[in-house]
Design a protein around this motif. Structure first.
Motif, mmCIF file in Angstrom:
data_model
loop_
_atom_site.group_PDB
_atom_site.id
_atom_site.type_symbol
_atom_site.label_atom_id
_atom_site.label_comp_id
_atom_site.label_asym_id
_atom_site.label_seq_id
_atom_site.Cartn_x
_atom_site.Cartn_y
_atom_site.Cartn_z
ATOM 1 N N VAL A 69 0.834 -1.204 0.000
ATOM 2 C CA VAL A 69 0.000 0.000 0.000
ATOM 3 C C VAL A 69 0.871 1.257 0.000
ATOM 4 C CG1 VAL A 69 -1.626 1.335 1.391
ATOM 5 C CG2 VAL A 69 -2.018 -1.106 1.011
ATOM 6 N N TYR A 72 2.278 2.042 -3.447
ATOM 7 C CA TYR A 72 1.323 2.680 -4.356
ATOM 8 C C TYR A 72 0.995 4.102 -3.929
ATOM 9 C CZ TYR A 72 0.679 -1.135 -7.548
ATOM 10 O OH TYR A 72 0.903 -2.060 -8.538
ATOM 11 N N ALA A 94 -6.162 3.772 4.493
ATOM 12 C CA ALA A 94 -5.662 2.597 3.768
ATOM 13 C C ALA A 94 -4.483 1.961 4.500
ATOM 14 C CB ALA A 94 -5.265 2.983 2.349
ATOM 15 N N ALA A 98 -4.263 -1.753 5.992
ATOM 16 C CA ALA A 98 -3.168 -2.645 5.619
ATOM 17 C C ALA A 98 -2.503 -3.243 6.858
ATOM 18 C CB ALA A 98 -2.149 -1.892 4.774
ATOM 19 N N PRO A 125 -4.095 -3.089 -2.945
ATOM 20 C CA PRO A 125 -4.679 -1.748 -3.141
ATOM 21 C C PRO A 125 -5.580 -1.682 -4.368
ATOM 22 C CG PRO A 125 -2.347 -1.750 -3.710
ATOM 23 C CD PRO A 125 -2.637 -3.092 -3.132
ATOM 24 N N LEU A 169 -7.608 3.093 -2.203
ATOM 25 C CA LEU A 169 -6.674 4.188 -1.937
ATOM 26 C C LEU A 169 -7.296 5.555 -2.177
ATOM 27 C CD1 LEU A 169 -3.371 2.820 -3.512
ATOM 28 C CD2 LEU A 169 -4.161 2.663 -1.149
#
Length: 528
Positions: A69, A72, A94, A98, A125, A169
């Motif tokens: 995550v 990204y 997010a 995670a 994600p 996300l």
């Protein structure tokens, strides 16, 4: 059988209105110095792994969900200033989710297989088109009047992906009210193509296509009523699938679909790697997954293949460019060489009326005789409908809250005749019968996704009907997979639509896997 005098007049009016609008746009719109810069190259290997493989690595504890995550998030923060694709993020939430995933995996005693079966996308994600309700995120679809609206629920396919373990996300940009092929609105601004910032990423799922093509996301979700998954996937060099209508729920999207429009809309997966299409579709279809033969193994050598190089010469759409004709011919040659099949070239004269067929069916009344909600009403919500001519004058003065594309569509509504054309109804019925007979349950055909590669910003205003290459399949109710085929002369993505019969979604998905291996699939834009 030819078009009537009234129908020819209607076509002339369509062209005249759009030509006048484009001239006004060129005269009164500000000139934007589009950057010639390229995106930064990828620096994290995790960004080059499919969602399927990422999920496997996370379950096996080869990498943590937090690492994935964060990779990204870092990429989005790096490329989004160039693209304006992600319009609202939820990075902090997010990362918390995670961390919870990593804790769950640490405590899991049932083994990797249990997690894979229950949570196939655990810790992976996800990006979401802003027209879908995502709890806690905006759902404005480019309308300034909806700028303070925040979703309190998840749209069904979003909820199913989250239930499978995916971590959203943020949400991505759309065209105004999702009814144009360029993701531009006066609330969020304009989104750029990762391969050329002066080009469009498509619409209405253009923000999704842009951030996926830039490797700022690995999987995403889009909707398609005239090509809104397939055009962004084509222009941004990624994979996408327009599902057979009625399989994936279209609920909790904005704008809502009225009259018969729900028959033509499809929600589907968008991604950089073909192997993610099938598992995503299984999840997103939810209780309707049994309608599709998604677990059936496909022997490509036993399929019947066809190719249609163009629409036969429409009065409204542009001719297909030579480089797209050439790449489709190369696909034909490669399929014949690899599989030992014969790809037959076919032509349907009815395809010349693709836009008129789409336009006719999109405006048909429902069984109770109720017509679709007028676009000018959607533009004016929550207040009164807008007056298109007044909005045009305001736009010239730089005072309108609406884009030229939206104003143009509201003006075009005025050209519609009250009674649908019997000629166009007949053309659609003939085309439907021929295509259904051709495809059956074991046939697929190739068709261009657009007459040319990604256009420059605002140029679709001058050629507004080119989306007919995708839109006609919404009316025919067929599943279509958009497949990237490398880069063309200008470094822009090439591609092809692979069309299957109704409920035969597994066939074009299987062809996409083969073509990814044959042509290389997604290409990193920063390395071009």
């Amino acid at each position: 059988m030819a078009l009537t005098r009234l129908e020819r007049l209607q076509l002339w009016l369509l062209k005249a209105v759009m030509g006048a609008l484009f001239t006004l746009f060129r005269l009164f719109s500000p000139r934007t110095p589009w950057s010639s810069k390229k995106l930064p190259p990828l620096r994290n290997a995790l960004l080059e792994v499919s969602a399927t493989q990422l999920g496997q690595k996370i379950r096996r504890r080869e990498v943590s969900s937090v690492e994935v995550v964060q990779a990204y998030i870092d990429r989005i923060q790096e490329v989004n200033p160039f693209l304006n694709a992600v319009v609202k993020d939820r990075f902090a939430a997010a990362l918390q989710e995670a961390a919870q995933v990593d804790k769950l995996i640490e405590e899991e005693t049932g083994g990797e297989e249990v997690l894979e079966d229950r949570l196939p996308l655990l810790g992976v994600p996800l990006s979401v088109k802003e027209s879908f309700a995502l709890q806690g995120m905006p759902n404005a679809t480019g309308l300034i009047s909806r700028r303070r609206l925040v979703s309190t629920v998840d749209a069904p396919p979003v909820a199913l992906l989250k239930r499978a373990g995916a971590i959203p996300l943020g949400v991505t940009n759309t065209s105004e009210l999702c009814m144009w092929c360029e993701s531009h609105n006066h609330l969020r601004g304009i989104t750029n193509n990762p391969y050329d910032l002066g080009r469009i990423p498509g619409g209405s799922s253009g923000g999704e296509g842009s951030i996926l093509g830039a490797a700022g996301a690995v999987i995403g979700i889009g909707s398609d009523i005239g090509g809104s998954i397939r055009m962004p996937c084509f222009f941004n060099g990624i994979f996408g699938h327009k599902t057979t209508p009625g399989v994936v729920s279209p609920e909790n999207q904005h704008p809502p679909f009225s009259s018969r429009q729900g028959e033509y809309v499809s929600t589907g997966p968008m991604c950089r790697y073909a192997e993610d299409l099938l598992p995503m579709l299984k999840i997103m279809a939810g209780p309707n997954a049994h309608k599709l033969s998604l677990n059936t193994k496909v022997d490509l050598k036993k399929l019947r293949f066809f190719t249609i190089p163009h629409d036969g010469g429409s009065l409204l759409s542009s001719p297909v460019s030579q480089e797209l004709l050439d790449i489709q011919r190369k696909v034909v040659e490669r399929l014949e060489a690899d599989l030992g099949v014969k790809v037959e070239e076919v032509h349907f004269p009815e395809l010349r009326y693709s836009f008129q067929i789409w336009d006719t069916y999109m405006t048909l009344p429902d069984k109770e005789g109720k017509p679709p909600v007028a676009f000018r009403e959607l533009m004016g919500e929550p207040g009164r409908p807008v007056w298109p001519l007044w909005e045009l004058l305001k736009w010239i003065m730089g005072k309108s809250e609406h884009t030229m594309a939206a104003i143009g569509l509201a003006l075009l509504e005025k050209t519609h005749v009250s009674k649908p054309s019997a000629f166009l109804i007949e053309q659609k019925e003939n085309l439907q019968r021929k295509v259904d007979e051709l495809l059956g349950t074991d046939g697929v055909f190739l068709y261009p996704p657009h007459p040319r590669v990604a256009p420059r910003h605002h140029h679709p205003l001058f050629r507004p009907f080119d989306f007919a290459y995708t839109g006609v399949f919404n009316i025919l109710g067929l599943p279509v997979t958009q497949v990237p085929l490398g880069l063309g002369e200008e470094g822009l993505p090439l591609g092809v639509q692979v069309v299957g019969g109704k409920l035969q979604d597994h066939l074009p998905l299987a062809v996409a896997l083969h073509l990814e291996k044959a042509f290389g699939g997604w290409r990193e834009p920063g390395a071009v």
